[in-house]
Design an enzyme around this catalytic site. Sequence first.
Site, short mmCIF file in Angstrom:
data_model
loop_
_atom_site.label_atom_id
_atom_site.label_comp_id
_atom_site.label_asym_id
_atom_site.label_seq_id
_atom_site.Cartn_x
_atom_site.Cartn_y
_atom_site.Cartn_z
N CYS A 1 -37.14 83.95 -14.06
CA CYS A 1 -38.40 84.26 -13.40
C CYS A 1 -38.10 85.11 -12.17
O CYS A 1 -37.16 84.84 -11.43
CB CYS A 1 -39.10 82.96 -13.00
SG CYS A 1 -40.66 83.21 -12.14
N GLU B 1 -46.53 83.48 -18.01
CA GLU B 1 -47.46 84.07 -17.05
C GLU B 1 -48.72 83.21 -16.89
O GLU B 1 -49.25 83.08 -15.79
CB GLU B 1 -47.82 85.50 -17.45
CG GLU B 1 -46.64 86.45 -17.54
CD GLU B 1 -45.71 86.44 -16.33
OE1 GLU B 1 -46.20 86.27 -15.18
OE2 GLU B 1 -44.50 86.61 -16.51
#
Length: 163
Positions: free
Chosen positions: A89, A132
């Site tokens: 991430c 997301e």
Amino acid sequence: MPERPIRLFGDPVLKTVSTPVEQIDDRVRALVDDLLDSVRMPGRAGVAASQIGVNLRAFSYNVDGEVGYILNPEIVEVSGDKELIDEGCLSVPGLWHKTPRHPFARVRGIDLDGNEMELSGTGLMAQALQHETDHLDGLLYLDRLEKAERRVAMRQVRESDWF
């Protein structure tokens, strides 16, 4: 617009549930431009609005040469048994961990004209859609890790030079 700085683990916006986009105006259009510019940087599969400090339900994606965005995404379907997939991430730089994800995902939302749209896919696209959307729900991939893996990840975060 240039890419926006990415917020890092520990920033409260990353743990906040994002507010739905209720009115598509110049501010939302500018946000989408920023998200698209930010996701075009090398090595990026997706950028959520919360990662650039905006508490609105929107993300961009860049998977297999396809770049786009969606507003107000909600996961409407996942299928297949969860698999452990190497995941990282931008908000937790330099760390990669085996994260349980479904091999297929579908999200539904709207575009800048207010038209309903869907995104779906397998592989990296399924992973990006789940990752997301998690951001917009105030979750990081670290929250999805199995207990032992999460302990290792949190130690690595504490020992990182960016934390």
